[in-house]
Write a protein that holds these residues in place. Structure first.
Motif, PDB file in Angstrom:
ATOM      1  N   LYS A   1      16.964 -34.255   8.633  1.00  0.00           N
ATOM      2  CA  LYS A   1      17.448 -35.432   7.836  1.00  0.00           C
ATOM      3  C   LYS A   1      19.025 -35.620   8.011  1.00  0.00           C
ATOM      4  CE  LYS A   1      16.066 -35.932   3.989  1.00  0.00           C
ATOM      5  NZ  LYS A   1      15.450 -35.908   2.456  1.00  0.00           N
ATOM      6  N   LYS A   2      19.727 -34.512   8.215  1.00  0.00           N
ATOM      7  CA  LYS A   2      21.008 -34.469   8.307  1.00  0.00           C
ATOM      8  C   LYS A   2      21.458 -35.076   9.745  1.00  0.00           C
ATOM      9  CE  LYS A   2      21.989 -30.659   5.077  1.00  0.00           C
ATOM     10  NZ  LYS A   2      22.617 -29.456   4.988  1.00  0.00           N
ATOM     11  N   LYS A   3      20.741 -34.741  10.545  1.00  0.00           N
ATOM     12  CA  LYS A   3      21.175 -35.182  11.937  1.00  0.00           C
ATOM     13  C   LYS A   3      20.955 -36.513  12.259  1.00  0.00           C
ATOM     14  CE  LYS A   3      20.309 -30.960  14.490  1.00  0.00           C
ATOM     15  NZ  LYS A   3      19.264 -30.123  15.365  1.00  0.00           N
ATOM     16  N   LEU A   4      19.553 -37.194  11.721  1.00  0.00           N
ATOM     17  CA  LEU A   4      19.405 -38.588  11.575  1.00  0.00           C
ATOM     18  C   LEU A   4      20.702 -39.491  11.178  1.00  0.00           C
ATOM     19  CD1 LEU A   4      17.137 -40.741  12.110  1.00  0.00           C
ATOM     20  CD2 LEU A   4      16.138 -40.153   9.976  1.00  0.00           C
ATOM     21  N   PHE A   5      20.901 -38.982   9.839  1.00  0.00           N
ATOM     22  CA  PHE A   5      21.822 -39.879   9.439  1.00  0.00           C
ATOM     23  C   PHE A   5      23.351 -39.664   9.580  1.00  0.00           C
ATOM     24  CE2 PHE A   5      19.736 -42.539   6.432  1.00  0.00           C
ATOM     25  CZ  PHE A   5      18.506 -41.736   6.073  1.00  0.00           C
ATOM     26  N   ALA A   6      23.441 -38.362  10.344  1.00  0.00           N
ATOM     27  CA  ALA A   6      24.999 -38.262  10.846  1.00  0.00           C
ATOM     28  C   ALA A   6      25.277 -39.106  12.050  1.00  0.00           C
ATOM     29  CB  ALA A   6      24.946 -36.673  11.643  1.00  0.00           C
TER      30      ALA A   6
ATOM     31  N   ALA B   1      23.616 -45.708   0.852  1.00  0.00           N
ATOM     32  CA  ALA B   1      22.714 -46.066   0.800  1.00  0.00           C
ATOM     33  C   ALA B   1      21.613 -45.151   1.245  1.00  0.00           C
ATOM     34  CB  ALA B   1      22.229 -47.530   1.105  1.00  0.00           C
ATOM     35  N   ILE B   2      20.552 -44.938   0.641  1.00  0.00           N
ATOM     36  CA  ILE B   2      19.404 -44.162   0.888  1.00  0.00           C
ATOM     37  C   ILE B   2      18.016 -44.811   0.759  1.00  0.00           C
ATOM     38  CG2 ILE B   2      20.525 -41.936   0.546  1.00  0.00           C
ATOM     39  CD1 ILE B   2      18.557 -41.473  -1.970  1.00  0.00           C
ATOM     40  N   PRO B   3      17.094 -44.557   1.607  1.00  0.00           N
ATOM     41  CA  PRO B   3      15.783 -45.145   1.453  1.00  0.00           C
ATOM     42  C   PRO B   3      14.921 -44.385   0.356  1.00  0.00           C
ATOM     43  CG  PRO B   3      15.588 -43.586   3.395  1.00  0.00           C
ATOM     44  CD  PRO B   3      17.109 -43.714   2.932  1.00  0.00           C
TER      45      PRO B   3
ATOM     46  N   ASN C   1      13.484 -40.044  -3.681  1.00  0.00           N
ATOM     47  CA  ASN C   1      13.971 -39.794  -2.447  1.00  0.00           C
ATOM     48  C   ASN C   1      12.867 -39.408  -1.459  1.00  0.00           C
ATOM     49  OD1 ASN C   1      13.902 -37.017  -2.680  1.00  0.00           O
ATOM     50  ND2 ASN C   1      15.844 -36.767  -3.372  1.00  0.00           N
ATOM     51  N   LEU C   2      13.157 -39.191  -0.059  1.00  0.00           N
ATOM     52  CA  LEU C   2      12.316 -38.786   0.900  1.00  0.00           C
ATOM     53  C   LEU C   2      11.792 -37.568   0.782  1.00  0.00           C
ATOM     54  CD1 LEU C   2      13.852 -40.450   4.151  1.00  0.00           C
ATOM     55  CD2 LEU C   2      12.056 -41.568   2.346  1.00  0.00           C
ATOM     56  N   ASP C   3      12.499 -36.642  -0.138  1.00  0.00           N
ATOM     57  CA  ASP C   3      12.003 -35.419  -0.199  1.00  0.00           C
ATOM     58  C   ASP C   3      10.707 -35.237  -1.709  1.00  0.00           C
ATOM     59  OD1 ASP C   3      13.393 -33.982   1.714  1.00  0.00           O
ATOM     60  OD2 ASP C   3      15.118 -33.664   0.170  1.00  0.00           O
ATOM     61  N   GLY C   4      10.910 -36.698  -1.810  1.00  0.00           N
ATOM     62  CA  GLY C   4       9.659 -36.622  -3.179  1.00  0.00           C
ATOM     63  C   GLY C   4      10.057 -36.444  -4.489  1.00  0.00           C
ATOM     64  N   GLU C   5      11.682 -36.343  -4.350  1.00  0.00           N
ATOM     65  CA  GLU C   5      12.347 -36.070  -5.776  1.00  0.00           C
ATOM     66  C   GLU C   5      12.867 -37.479  -6.640  1.00  0.00           C
ATOM     67  OE1 GLU C   5      14.410 -32.004  -4.064  1.00  0.00           O
ATOM     68  OE2 GLU C   5      15.539 -33.886  -4.034  1.00  0.00           O
ATOM     69  N   GLU C   6      12.569 -37.294  -7.809  1.00  0.00           N
ATOM     70  CA  GLU C   6      12.899 -38.623  -8.527  1.00  0.00           C
ATOM     71  C   GLU C   6      14.518 -38.883  -8.458  1.00  0.00           C
ATOM     72  OE1 GLU C   6      12.163 -41.384 -12.493  1.00  0.00           O
ATOM     73  OE2 GLU C   6      11.359 -39.506 -12.293  1.00  0.00           O
TER      74      GLU C   6
ATOM     75  N   LEU D   1      16.478 -49.488   8.497  1.00  0.00           N
ATOM     76  CA  LEU D   1      16.418 -48.329   7.571  1.00  0.00           C
ATOM     77  C   LEU D   1      15.207 -47.758   7.160  1.00  0.00           C
ATOM     78  CD1 LEU D   1      18.366 -46.609   6.219  1.00  0.00           C
ATOM     79  CD2 LEU D   1      18.210 -48.188   4.146  1.00  0.00           C
ATOM     80  N   ALA D   2      14.075 -48.729   6.859  1.00  0.00           N
ATOM     81  CA  ALA D   2      12.627 -48.342   6.659  1.00  0.00           C
ATOM     82  C   ALA D   2      12.204 -47.416   7.967  1.00  0.00           C
ATOM     83  CB  ALA D   2      11.974 -49.422   6.258  1.00  0.00           C
ATOM     84  N   GLU D   3      12.213 -48.038   9.077  1.00  0.00           N
ATOM     85  CA  GLU D   3      11.993 -47.299  10.166  1.00  0.00           C
ATOM     86  C   GLU D   3      12.509 -45.883  10.660  1.00  0.00           C
ATOM     87  OE1 GLU D   3      12.696 -49.803  13.500  1.00  0.00           O
ATOM     88  OE2 GLU D   3      11.359 -51.340  12.978  1.00  0.00           O
ATOM     89  N   MET D   4      13.612 -45.733  10.075  1.00  0.00           N
ATOM     90  CA  MET D   4      14.320 -44.422  10.040  1.00  0.00           C
ATOM     91  C   MET D   4      13.861 -43.378   9.120  1.00  0.00           C
ATOM     92  SD  MET D   4      18.230 -45.756  10.298  1.00  0.00           S
ATOM     93  CE  MET D   4      18.904 -44.348   9.446  1.00  0.00           C
ATOM     94  N   ALA D   5      13.438 -44.059   8.082  1.00  0.00           N
ATOM     95  CA  ALA D   5      12.736 -43.057   6.849  1.00  0.00           C
ATOM     96  C   ALA D   5      11.532 -42.823   7.348  1.00  0.00           C
ATOM     97  CB  ALA D   5      12.581 -44.039   5.569  1.00  0.00           C
ATOM     98  N   GLU D   6      10.701 -43.649   8.038  1.00  0.00           N
ATOM     99  CA  GLU D   6       9.245 -43.404   8.476  1.00  0.00           C
ATOM    100  C   GLU D   6       9.347 -42.469   9.573  1.00  0.00           C
ATOM    101  OE1 GLU D   6       7.555 -46.969   9.776  1.00  0.00           O
ATOM    102  OE2 GLU D   6       7.467 -48.035   7.623  1.00  0.00           O
ATOM    103  N   ALA D   7      10.357 -42.501  10.321  1.00  0.00           N
ATOM    104  CA  ALA D   7      10.501 -41.409  11.524  1.00  0.00           C
ATOM    105  C   ALA D   7      10.789 -40.148  10.748  1.00  0.00           C
ATOM    106  CB  ALA D   7      11.523 -41.968  12.306  1.00  0.00           C
ATOM    107  N   GLU D   8      11.709 -39.881   9.804  1.00  0.00           N
ATOM    108  CA  GLU D   8      12.131 -38.855   9.305  1.00  0.00           C
ATOM    109  C   GLU D   8      10.859 -38.085   8.473  1.00  0.00           C
ATOM    110  OE1 GLU D   8      15.165 -37.336   5.996  1.00  0.00           O
ATOM    111  OE2 GLU D   8      15.350 -39.089   6.942  1.00  0.00           O
ATOM    112  N   LEU D   9      10.116 -38.903   7.665  1.00  0.00           N
ATOM    113  CA  LEU D   9       8.741 -38.427   7.298  1.00  0.00           C
ATOM    114  C   LEU D   9       8.050 -37.853   8.104  1.00  0.00           C
ATOM    115  CD1 LEU D   9       8.535 -41.128   4.513  1.00  0.00           C
ATOM    116  CD2 LEU D   9       9.309 -38.786   4.039  1.00  0.00           C
TER     117      LEU D   9
END
Length: 398
Positions: free
Chosen positions: A3-8, A316-318, A344-349, A380-388
């Motif tokens: 995740k850090k590398k993706l958004f960095a 912003a975060i997905p 968030n993408l870690d499943g945390e509210e 942004l949604a595609e980035m989130a899907e790739a990260e997941l």
């Protein structure tokens, strides 16, 4: 790539700070400290103060433990500027037929507002938004497709008129009035005293349910001395939800930490104050949808769950969103009117900043029209899907 590398690669600040997705930075600003001290002083002088379920801030108990109103607000050029909208703690914006948007203003602190409106008609999905805050839903007319949800016994509302077989008690006569400074149908307004008259007329209880209180309301808010900064998020100095009629945008002001709302080429202001509308949080909620008919009436599903974006303090975060126990086979199931949770993408509210929130309901087929900084909503949604997907692959190999 984690995740850090993706958004960095998208944010130098994220690379330098390297914190968690929901990075929380303890930061007592002078303004926050002053406000907290003032509230504590007033509370110590005899007033009972509580946490607002709408903003997370301390408010008098008479405000914070009385259910809010959720008013349908006209949002076309002939009805601008709106009156009293700056008192809304939360605003929902969603598309309706004809590519226009309509607003729903959720208010708890409106006792001194001269007038609120103009008030317009209901679309059924707004009732779901109002009910998840246990608000009194206020509308003047409605589309035929909303009759069913409006007539449910546990939909608390103040209607302005009867049509399409709506169960109506005549409360509109004591709750709404027409002004002479706007032309019909953009001249229906209300105010605190009229709303109280409507509440008394219908015998509406203004107390939150025990369950709502036990669950501590709706959102999870940051503590007084904490600011959510989303350090690992993408830059979001300008946010455009992509509605095609009013071309709205939100512009971030680093000095105030708030977003100013624009539409139709200028700042959106309150008629009563002349000041621009500003917000601490923006939520974009993508929803599946179909059309009710060839007239363009939209059937937007606001309980099935989906993707979204949380935006605050220039970042912003997905996210994903869902309702506990939602029933896709029964639109009127109790759980479908419950609180919407964002993760968030870690499943945390997620925890959001104290203050005002604007929620943009966007059709899930319109992500390409959304702009968040230099990215589209689809990117942004595609980035989130790739990260997941990467996270899942990493888990399988461990």
């Amino acid at each position: 790539m984690n995740k850090k590398k993706l958004f960095a690669g998208l944010s130098l600040a994220a690379m330098l700070l390297g914190s968690m997705v929901m990075g929380v930075q303890a930061a007592e600003t002078e303004a926050q400290t002053t406000e907290a001290e003032t509230q504590e002083t007033e509370a110590s002088e005899g007033d009972v103060w509580v946490r607002s379920y709408l903003t997370g801030k301390l408010v008098p108990e008479s405000i914070g433990r009385t259910i809010p109103i959720a008013v349908m607000i006209n949002n076309i050029s002939d009805a601008l500027p709106q009156s009293g909208i700056s008192n809304a703690a939360i605003v929902y914006e969603a598309p309706v037929e004809g590519a226009i948007t309509r607003l729903m203003a959720i208010m708890e602190d409106y006792q001194d507002v001269e007038r609120i409106g103009s008030v317009r008609s209901c679309r059924e999905y707004y009732v779901y938004f109002a009910r998840e805050f246990e608000a009194i839903y206020m509308h003047y007319g409605h589309a035929v497709y909303a009759t069913g949800v409006l007539n449910l016994a546990d939909t608390v509302r103040l209607s302005g008129m009867a049509d399409y077989d709506l169960v109506y008690d005549g409360e509109g006569d004591v709750t709404y009035y027409r002004s002479d400074d706007f032309s019909s149908p953009h001249n229906v307004f209300t105010n605190y005293s009229l709303i109280q008259a409507g509440i008394e007329y219908k015998g509406i209880s203004t107390d939150y349910s025990e369950e709502y209180i036990e669950n501590d309301g709706h959102y999870q808010f940051a503590d007084d001395d904490v600011i959510i900064t989303l350090d690992d998020g993408v830059d979001a100095l300008t946010v455009k939800p992509g509605y095609s009629y009013n071309y709205p945008s939100f512009e971030y002001d680093a000095e105030t930490g708030k977003y100013t709302r624009y539409q139709l080429g200028s700042e959106q202001i309150d008629y009563l104050t002349g000041k621009a509308l500003t917000y601490d949080n923006i939520l974009i909620q993508y929803c599946s949808w179909t059309k009710w008919d060839d007239n363009g009436y939209l059937d937007i599903n606001v309980y099935a769950g989906g993707e979204g974006v949380y935006i605050t303090h220039g970042k912003a975060i997905p996210v994903t969103w869902s309702k506990d126990g939602a029933d896709l086979n029964n639109a009127y199931a109790d759980a479908n009117f419950g609180v919407t949770h964002y993760y968030n993408l870690d499943g945390e509210e997620i925890t959001i900043n104290q203050g005002k929130t604007w929620v943009c309901i966007v059709l899930n087929s319109s992500k390409d029209s959304v702009t968040i900084g230099d990215l589209t909503g689809a990117e942004l949604a595609e980035m989130a899907e790739a990260e997941l997907a990467e996270a899942a692959e990493t888990t399988e190999t461990e």
